[in-house]
Design an enzyme around this catalytic site. Structure first.
Site: not given
Ligand SMILES: Cc1cc2nc3c(=O)[nH]c(=O)nc-3n(C[C@H](O)[C@H](O)[C@H](O)COP(=O)(O)OP(=O)(O)OC[C@H]3O[C@@H](n4cnc5c(N)ncnc54)[C@H](O)[C@@H]3O)c2cc1C
Length: 595
Positions: A438
């Site tokens: 989220e």
């Molecule tokens: C168990 C689980 C359930 C989930 N359920 C859903 C779901 O139902 N539907 C759905 O759509 N998604 C879902 N997600 C996805 C989840 O919302 C994302 O994992 C999350 O938004 C982060 O994206 P990412 O994993 O690609 O991390 P990334 O975006 O790659 O981020 C990696 C790191 O970089 C940081 N970062 C990235 N951009 C910035 C910025 N601009 N400024 C500062 N820091 C930054 C982040 O804070 C993080 O620490 C789920 C994930 C998991 C693990």
């Protein structure tokens, strides 16, 4: 694993004293809601969650959800618990009667959700996503889509999901690649989504996916994203289920925690393209999805409270039964560990922060209720601004603390905490997802600082700071030692928040790196002080009620817990200040190649 006893008394106390349940009762949509009714609903929910949902938590973790031939089997008992849940009408509590709901305040649903989440976080995610989907459909879908899908989503006969994430597009939605092509009145969707919570399940016969995708020739970036409703089964005109749509779960992720929640990789349009219906306007999908995400952010924030509460209950039970070491030096007889000050300290850290988090989460939801239902626009606007400001704080402060508290609960158990059978380890593992999904907590901090604080020139924060300052006199007037100590500590914390706000608004500190290096400490400073304010209000209310109360132990405990928060947690506010005002110097100084 210990039993779960929902903290109904504390929930009611917060409703009465911090959320003005009586005042809410005067709003046009809530005139029928009496305190007895609220009491009854909370107790019924407590019974259901502790007897039906909670016993499935540990077995669900061990059994996990399994995918075979595109079908998911959830752990034993999950499906039946869900059936029981919708038969009880629990899915429909916050929605207007015109949509088939019970029309109860969000604040009340928040406490029900806390119970489901404490009882079994993995199970509770299914209704959580459905509630978010309903909000988006109510706000943005056409009347025809609403007629077809809302009744069954509201009753819980069908569930909802949220499909944003793709392998290359997590935080950054501008990188989203899923495609939508117009096909007559509808659209054909293709692409892959990952991490989709309850993307497939065996609870219900249909699943309603809300999916972000791009139309051909749409603008690049986030301005070219549209939202589509894509059902697992198409729905015939008479409401019966039609053809299977071209959307399938192709994998379930293996995760650190919430093992029982099926986190699915979804494939759209491997054959002819999944049929989808536009929700909102073309290219306006992200803002429509935000309706769902704002709601979900508050509910995910609550997960920090919920998992913390469960970990705390388990830790207390263990501390009262584990015998180890003499309590007083010189005394050779070993005693229960709850008598040792360091164990007490851990339990009080857990307890006081949980109460502060619960207060801030419920308070923010009551602001949501007022912002939607009050007859005066001015009051609606003030509450809307308060809710907006505090939403990222609820999401990130509560979930970061949820992990700390679950970790502390594990520590109370010593070695037994690291061994799976007590359940303490599961709470720790399960808690870890909440700061990630989220919108990661880093993104929440940026949201608070950028959108909610800098954009309005600090106005909403200033209003909050002034309101917090207004409690000073009331605490002093009690002439009570605890209330006076709380006042002193709160004033110091509030000064830090004021200083940080002024520093961040000062044009001299305008450099983006300078400001945003301190975003997370600023969010934690805000959470710590607002939590302290609500704890101070709790102490004041308990002090006022004590003389005529039949439940002195509960009220005395509220005051002691608020005093502990003031003595041991609020002073941390001052420590966040230099983290914010020292800017980005040493944060950004090390060249990238030196990492
Ligand atoms: C168990 C689980 C359930 C989930 N359920 C859903 C779901 O139902 N539907 C759905 O759509 N998604 C879902 N997600 C996805 C989840 O919302 C994302 O994992 C999350 O938004 C982060 O994206 P990412 O994993 O690609 O991390 P990334 O975006 O790659 O981020 C990696 C790191 O970089 C940081 N970062 C990235 N951009 C910035 C910025 N601009 N400024 C500062 N820091 C930054 C982040 O804070 C993080 O620490 C789920 C994930 C998991 C693990």
């Amino acid at each position: 694993m210990s039993n779960y006893n929902p903290p109904v008394k504390d929930m009611l106390f917060i409703f009465d004293e911090l959320c003005d349940l009586k005042g809410l009762n005067n709003l046009p949509n809530f005139t029928e809601i009496s305190r007895d009714m609220v009491d009854h609903i909370l107790n019924e929910s407590a019974k259901f969650t502790s007897e039906v949902v909670a016993p499935l938590n540990q077995s669900g973790d061990q059994e996990t959800s399994v995918l075979k031939d595109g079908e998911v089997t959830t752990p034993k008992g999950f499906k039946e618990a869900y059936k029981n849940f919708i038969e009880g009408g629990w899915n429909s509590t916050p929605f207007a009667p015109e949509h088939g709901g019970m029309g109860l305040p969000w604040m009340l649903t928040t406490s029900l959700q806390e119970m489901w989440q404490s009882a079994n976080l993995a199970w509770s995610l299914c209704p959580l996503l459905t509630i978010g989907a309903i909000e988006a459909v109510i706000a943005h879908a056409t009347p025809q889509l609403r007629n077809t899908f809302l009744p069954k989503l509201v009753s819980g006969e069908w569930t909802g999901t949220m499909n944003l994430t793709e392998p290359q597009a997590g935080t950054d939605m501008s990188l989203l690649k899923s495609r939508a092509i117009r096909d007559g009145e509808n659209y054909r969707i293709t692409g892959q989504k990952i991490y989709i919570t309850y993307g497939e399940q065996d609870f219900t016969e249909n699943i309603v996916h809300l999916v972000l995708a791009r139309l051909p020739n749409s603008p690049t970036g986030v301005k070219g994203i549209s939202l589509f409703l894509v059902p697992k089964f198409l729905v015939n005109e008479d409401g019966s289920l039609g053809e299977r749509n071209d959307v399938f779960a192709v994998n379930i992720e293996h995760k650190l925690g919430i093992h029982a929640s099926p986190t699915c990789v979804m494939s759209y349009g491997d054959n002819e393209g999944a049929i989808g219906y536009l929700v909102g306007k073309e290219n306006d999908g992200l803002s429509c999805m935000f309706t769902m995400m704002n709601n979900a952010r508050l509910n995910v924030g609550l997960q920090g409270v919920a998992i913390g509460e469960r970990a705390y209950q388990q830790a207390v039970e263990f501390a009262k039964s584990r015998i180890q070491s003499a309590a007083v030096s010189g005394n050779t007889k070993s005693t229960t560990i709850i008598k040792h000050p360091d164990v007490r300290r851990m339990l009080m850290m857990m307890r006081s922060q949980i109460e502060a988090m619960r207060a801030i989460a419920y308070y923010t939801n009551s602001a949501l209720d007022i912002s939607r239902n009050h007859t005066e626009k001015k009051v609606r606007d003030i509450n809307n601004a308060r809710m907006d400001l505090l939403t990222p704080v609820v999401k990130a402060w509560c979930t970061d603390l949820g992990v700390e508290i679950a970790s502390m609960g594990l520590q109370v158990h010593g070695g037994m905490g690291f061994i799976e059978e007590t359940g303490a380890a599961q709470y720790f593992r399960d808690s870890r997802i909440a700061p990630i999904y989220e919108g990661t907590n880093g993104i929440q901090a940026i949201d608070l600082l950028g959108r909610k604080f800098l954009r309005d020139g600090g106005s909403a924060m200033d209003n909050l700071i002034n309101e917090i300052g207004g409690i000073d006199e009331k605490l002093i007037e009690t002439d009570d030692a605890d209330c006076k100590a709380i006042q002193k500590s709160l004033r110091e914390g509030l000064n830090s928040l004021r200083t940080a706000s002024e520093w961040l608004l000062d044009p001299k500190n305008n450099d983006i790196d300078t400001k945003f290096s301190g975003a997370t400490p600023f969010l934690h400073l805000t959470g710590t002080v607002v939590g302290g304010w609500l704890m101070a209000r709790s102490a004041l209310a308990a002090h006022r009620k004590l003389p005529n109360s039949k439940d002195r132990p509960f009220l005395e405990a509220k005051i002691i817990t608020a005093r502990f928060y003031a003595d041991h947690i609020l002073p941390r506010a001052n420590a966040f200040l230099p983290e914010i005002t020292r800017g980005s110097g040493s944060v950004m100084a090390l060249p990238e190649e030196s990492f």
